[in-house]
Design a protein around this motif. Structure first.
Motif, PDB file in Angstrom:
ATOM      1  N   THR A 252       0.964  -1.178  -0.001  1.00  0.00           N
ATOM      2  CA  THR A 252      -0.006  -0.096   0.129  1.00  0.00           C
ATOM      3  C   THR A 252       0.754   1.277  -0.017  1.00  0.00           C
ATOM      4  O   THR A 252       1.986   1.119   0.035  1.00  0.00           O
ATOM      5  CB  THR A 252      -0.808   0.124   1.127  1.00  0.00           C
ATOM      6  N   PRO A 253       0.271   2.554   0.045  1.00  0.00           N
ATOM      7  CA  PRO A 253       1.155   3.628   0.057  1.00  0.00           C
ATOM      8  C   PRO A 253       2.390   3.599   1.295  1.00  0.00           C
ATOM      9  O   PRO A 253       3.394   4.332   1.271  1.00  0.00           O
ATOM     10  CB  PRO A 253       0.321   4.869   0.384  1.00  0.00           C
ATOM     11  N   ASN A 254       1.982   2.939   2.466  1.00  0.00           N
ATOM     12  CA  ASN A 254       2.880   3.042   3.709  1.00  0.00           C
ATOM     13  C   ASN A 254       2.978   1.548   4.278  1.00  0.00           C
ATOM     14  O   ASN A 254       3.581   1.596   5.254  1.00  0.00           O
ATOM     15  CB  ASN A 254       2.285   3.974   4.626  1.00  0.00           C
ATOM     16  N   SER A 255       2.739   0.588   3.529  1.00  0.00           N
ATOM     17  CA  SER A 255       2.956  -0.932   4.095  1.00  0.00           C
ATOM     18  C   SER A 255       3.075  -1.949   3.191  1.00  0.00           C
ATOM     19  O   SER A 255       2.913  -1.604   2.073  1.00  0.00           O
ATOM     20  CB  SER A 255       1.796  -1.031   4.950  1.00  0.00           C
ATOM     21  N   VAL A 256       3.830  -2.980   3.706  1.00  0.00           N
ATOM     22  CA  VAL A 256       4.047  -4.097   2.921  1.00  0.00           C
ATOM     23  C   VAL A 256       2.954  -5.286   3.618  1.00  0.00           C
ATOM     24  O   VAL A 256       3.155  -5.343   4.775  1.00  0.00           O
ATOM     25  CB  VAL A 256       5.386  -4.546   2.739  1.00  0.00           C
ATOM     26  N   ARG A 257       2.105  -5.975   2.567  1.00  0.00           N
ATOM     27  CA  ARG A 257       1.165  -6.855   3.211  1.00  0.00           C
ATOM     28  C   ARG A 257       1.265  -8.150   2.466  1.00  0.00           C
ATOM     29  O   ARG A 257       1.957  -8.320   1.315  1.00  0.00           O
ATOM     30  CB  ARG A 257      -0.213  -6.252   3.315  1.00  0.00           C
ATOM     31  N   MET A 258       0.639  -9.203   3.111  1.00  0.00           N
ATOM     32  CA  MET A 258       0.696 -10.321   2.709  1.00  0.00           C
ATOM     33  C   MET A 258      -0.988 -10.989   2.478  1.00  0.00           C
ATOM     34  O   MET A 258      -1.531 -10.960   3.666  1.00  0.00           O
ATOM     35  CB  MET A 258       1.549 -11.492   3.585  1.00  0.00           C
ATOM     36  N   TYR A 259      -1.367 -11.330   1.331  1.00  0.00           N
ATOM     37  CA  TYR A 259      -2.653 -11.902   1.350  1.00  0.00           C
ATOM     38  C   TYR A 259      -2.666 -13.232   1.173  1.00  0.00           C
ATOM     39  O   TYR A 259      -2.030 -13.750   0.205  1.00  0.00           O
ATOM     40  CB  TYR A 259      -3.407 -10.997   0.201  1.00  0.00           C
ATOM     41  N   ASP A 260      -3.476 -14.121   1.637  1.00  0.00           N
ATOM     42  CA  ASP A 260      -3.564 -15.714   1.517  1.00  0.00           C
ATOM     43  C   ASP A 260      -4.800 -15.826   0.715  1.00  0.00           C
ATOM     44  O   ASP A 260      -6.096 -15.802   1.314  1.00  0.00           O
ATOM     45  CB  ASP A 260      -3.574 -16.233   2.859  1.00  0.00           C
ATOM     46  N   PRO A 261      -4.766 -16.364  -0.567  1.00  0.00           N
ATOM     47  CA  PRO A 261      -5.860 -16.517  -1.341  1.00  0.00           C
ATOM     48  C   PRO A 261      -6.853 -17.702  -0.881  1.00  0.00           C
ATOM     49  O   PRO A 261      -7.885 -17.819  -0.901  1.00  0.00           O
ATOM     50  CB  PRO A 261      -5.448 -16.582  -2.697  1.00  0.00           C
ATOM     51  N   ALA A 262      -6.069 -18.644   0.021  1.00  0.00           N
ATOM     52  CA  ALA A 262      -6.950 -19.791   0.540  1.00  0.00           C
ATOM     53  C   ALA A 262      -7.865 -19.574   1.363  1.00  0.00           C
ATOM     54  O   ALA A 262      -8.671 -19.910   1.751  1.00  0.00           O
ATOM     55  CB  ALA A 262      -5.846 -20.790   0.787  1.00  0.00           C
ATOM     56  N   SER A 263      -7.318 -18.779   2.619  1.00  0.00           N
ATOM     57  CA  SER A 263      -7.955 -18.207   3.776  1.00  0.00           C
ATOM     58  C   SER A 263      -8.633 -17.007   3.945  1.00  0.00           C
ATOM     59  O   SER A 263      -9.529 -16.545   4.402  1.00  0.00           O
ATOM     60  CB  SER A 263      -7.076 -18.336   5.097  1.00  0.00           C
ATOM     61  N   GLY A 264      -8.193 -15.913   2.815  1.00  0.00           N
ATOM     62  CA  GLY A 264      -8.596 -14.582   2.814  1.00  0.00           C
ATOM     63  C   GLY A 264      -8.064 -14.020   3.631  1.00  0.00           C
ATOM     64  O   GLY A 264      -8.385 -12.639   4.115  1.00  0.00           O
ATOM     65  N   ALA A 265      -6.948 -14.300   4.620  1.00  0.00           N
ATOM     66  CA  ALA A 265      -6.358 -13.675   5.565  1.00  0.00           C
ATOM     67  C   ALA A 265      -5.289 -12.538   4.920  1.00  0.00           C
ATOM     68  O   ALA A 265      -4.746 -12.884   3.966  1.00  0.00           O
ATOM     69  CB  ALA A 265      -5.509 -14.553   6.579  1.00  0.00           C
ATOM     70  N   ASP A 266      -5.343 -11.041   5.573  1.00  0.00           N
ATOM     71  CA  ASP A 266      -4.614 -10.230   5.031  1.00  0.00           C
ATOM     72  C   ASP A 266      -3.772  -9.757   6.189  1.00  0.00           C
ATOM     73  O   ASP A 266      -4.243  -9.197   7.199  1.00  0.00           O
ATOM     74  CB  ASP A 266      -5.604  -9.155   4.735  1.00  0.00           C
ATOM     75  N   THR A 267      -2.534  -9.959   6.061  1.00  0.00           N
ATOM     76  CA  THR A 267      -1.301  -9.733   7.089  1.00  0.00           C
ATOM     77  C   THR A 267      -0.395  -8.441   6.996  1.00  0.00           C
ATOM     78  O   THR A 267       0.123  -8.448   5.864  1.00  0.00           O
ATOM     79  CB  THR A 267      -0.601 -10.847   7.416  1.00  0.00           C
ATOM     80  N   LEU A 268      -0.336  -7.649   8.017  1.00  0.00           N
ATOM     81  CA  LEU A 268       0.750  -6.650   7.768  1.00  0.00           C
ATOM     82  C   LEU A 268       2.050  -7.177   8.175  1.00  0.00           C
ATOM     83  O   LEU A 268       2.325  -7.769   9.034  1.00  0.00           O
ATOM     84  CB  LEU A 268       0.420  -5.529   8.631  1.00  0.00           C
ATOM     85  N   LEU A 269       2.889  -6.901   7.147  1.00  0.00           N
ATOM     86  CA  LEU A 269       4.397  -7.361   7.096  1.00  0.00           C
ATOM     87  C   LEU A 269       5.293  -6.352   7.745  1.00  0.00           C
ATOM     88  O   LEU A 269       6.412  -6.456   8.415  1.00  0.00           O
ATOM     89  CB  LEU A 269       4.846  -7.794   5.988  1.00  0.00           C
ATOM     90  N   GLY A 270       4.994  -5.051   7.344  1.00  0.00           N
ATOM     91  CA  GLY A 270       5.878  -3.928   7.692  1.00  0.00           C
ATOM     92  C   GLY A 270       5.464  -2.500   7.606  1.00  0.00           C
ATOM     93  O   GLY A 270       4.597  -2.686   6.363  1.00  0.00           O
ATOM     94  N   LEU A 271       5.565  -1.564   8.065  1.00  0.00           N
ATOM     95  CA  LEU A 271       5.267  -0.356   7.620  1.00  0.00           C
ATOM     96  C   LEU A 271       6.621   0.467   7.168  1.00  0.00           C
ATOM     97  O   LEU A 271       7.692   0.149   7.799  1.00  0.00           O
ATOM     98  CB  LEU A 271       4.694   0.474   9.124  1.00  0.00           C
ATOM     99  N   PHE A 272       6.201   1.627   6.479  1.00  0.00           N
ATOM    100  CA  PHE A 272       7.551   2.237   6.004  1.00  0.00           C
ATOM    101  C   PHE A 272       7.257   3.727   5.540  1.00  0.00           C
ATOM    102  O   PHE A 272       5.924   3.979   5.409  1.00  0.00           O
ATOM    103  CB  PHE A 272       7.993   1.586   4.674  1.00  0.00           C
ATOM    104  N   THR A 273       8.048   4.811   5.720  1.00  0.00           N
ATOM    105  CA  THR A 273       7.765   6.013   5.193  1.00  0.00           C
ATOM    106  C   THR A 273       8.413   6.339   4.003  1.00  0.00           C
ATOM    107  O   THR A 273       9.765   6.348   4.036  1.00  0.00           O
ATOM    108  CB  THR A 273       8.146   6.917   6.519  1.00  0.00           C
ATOM    109  N   ALA A 274       7.836   6.767   2.838  1.00  0.00           N
ATOM    110  CA  ALA A 274       8.379   7.143   1.798  1.00  0.00           C
ATOM    111  C   ALA A 274       9.049   8.579   1.923  1.00  0.00           C
ATOM    112  O   ALA A 274       8.759   9.437   2.471  1.00  0.00           O
ATOM    113  CB  ALA A 274       7.317   7.253   0.565  1.00  0.00           C
ATOM    114  N   SER A 275      10.262   8.573   1.267  1.00  0.00           N
ATOM    115  CA  SER A 275      10.948   9.806   1.437  1.00  0.00           C
ATOM    116  C   SER A 275      11.335  10.559  -0.139  1.00  0.00           C
ATOM    117  O   SER A 275      11.399   9.529  -0.873  1.00  0.00           O
ATOM    118  CB  SER A 275      12.427   9.618   2.051  1.00  0.00           C
ATOM    119  N   ARG A 276      11.463  11.767  -0.128  1.00  0.00           N
ATOM    120  CA  ARG A 276      11.476  12.468  -1.511  1.00  0.00           C
ATOM    121  C   ARG A 276      13.124  12.082  -1.966  1.00  0.00           C
ATOM    122  O   ARG A 276      13.764  12.248  -1.230  1.00  0.00           O
ATOM    123  CB  ARG A 276      11.032  13.859  -1.616  1.00  0.00           C
TER     124      ARG A 276
END
Length: 276
Positions: A252-276
């Motif tokens: 997403t704009p501020n995170s990396v995520r993992m989605y499991d198509p089998a279960s529908g679970a969506d897990t946050l793997l980490g947050l980040f801050t974009a810099s110019r």
């Protein structure tokens, strides 16, 4: 014409060295092909290989496949010739298409018995090397003409050895993907920008998937909006996509995520801050 006198650009040793490089490159490309792949996967592999690893030659001097392989850059004719050579190397039928009015060249590729247009050059036109386009990947004659009909230099008045009448892929959602198509098992996945349901006329993203690349449906939405500055937003979704152990990794704009198509679970793997 009474006489033709060729001027050779390379001596015998140079020709031998270039021929070896040419054959080595084709062998390297062929090495990445799974022998169980069908025509679509082979065509997708070559499309992504050239779009990811080669760039357009804005000196407009590299026109042959040999120099293209050696320098990793070339004009549309070089892309077209390289696609033919690589297609032959992996058992895929590929033919040339040219348009004098456009001053342009691309290919026809045969997938499951039907011919489709594939313009690798224009799918490799993004200024962002992280992006990959599929706008011109597997189009019928009518589909190609309609893909950029409003552009300044649309596809038109081409000469092709075969008609591309099959429309199977013309409405495929992957044409709008900016991230590389990923595959896990027998399922294809891609990232698409979706119209927002809010009244702000913005866009959100979504991951689409399906066992048939021509008929992908939405798997999961991608939340968030990519900011341009403090008050405005980009009208697109900028997410990468890969598959790891059956899970879809995206951002997403501020995170990396993992989605499991089998279960529908969506897990946050980490947050980040974009810099110019």
């Amino acid at each position: 014409v009474k006489e033709i006198v060729p001027e050779y650009l390379f001596d015998e040793q140079q020709i031998a060295a270039r021929t070896l490089k040419y054959e080595e490159t084709l062998a390297e490309i062929a090495y990445g092909v799974d022998p169980t792949w069908g025509d679509f996967d082979k065509a997708l592999y070559l499309h992504d290989y050239f779009v990811r690893n080669y760039t357009y030659d804005y000196t407009y001097t590299i026109r042959d496949a040999s120099s293209f392989f050696e320098q990793k850059t070339g004009v549309c004719q070089a892309y077209m010739l390289a696609f033919i050579a690589a297609g032959n190397a992996i058992g895929l039928e590929v033919l040339p298409v040219t348009s004098s009015e456009m001053l342009h060249a691309w290919n026809l590729v045969r997938v499951d018995g039907e011919w489709y247009h594939a313009d690798l050059t224009w799918d490799d036109s993004s200024v962002n090397p992280a992006e990959i386009s599929y706008l011109y990947f597997l189009r019928s004659d009518n589909g190609l003409a309609g893909a950029d009909a409003d552009a300044e230099n649309p596809h038109r008045k081409w000469s092709a050895p075969k008609a591309a009448s099959d429309t199977k892929y013309d409405a495929a959602v992957y044409h709008g993907s900016r991230a590389a198509i990923a595959k896990q098992g027998g399922t294809y996945y891609c990232v698409i920008s979706e119209e927002s349901t809010s009244g702000w006329n913005r866009r959100h993203g979504a991951i689409y998937g399906g066992t048939d690349a021509a008929e992908m449906t939405m798997v999961t939405p991608i939340g968030g909006e990519w900011k341009q500055d403090s008050s405005t937003y980009y009208t697109a979704c900028f997410s990468g996509l890969c598959v790891y152990e059956g899970k879809l990794i995206y951002n997403t704009p501020n995170s990396v995520r993992m989605y499991d198509p089998a279960s529908g679970a969506d897990t946050l793997l980490g947050l980040f801050t974009a810099s110019r």
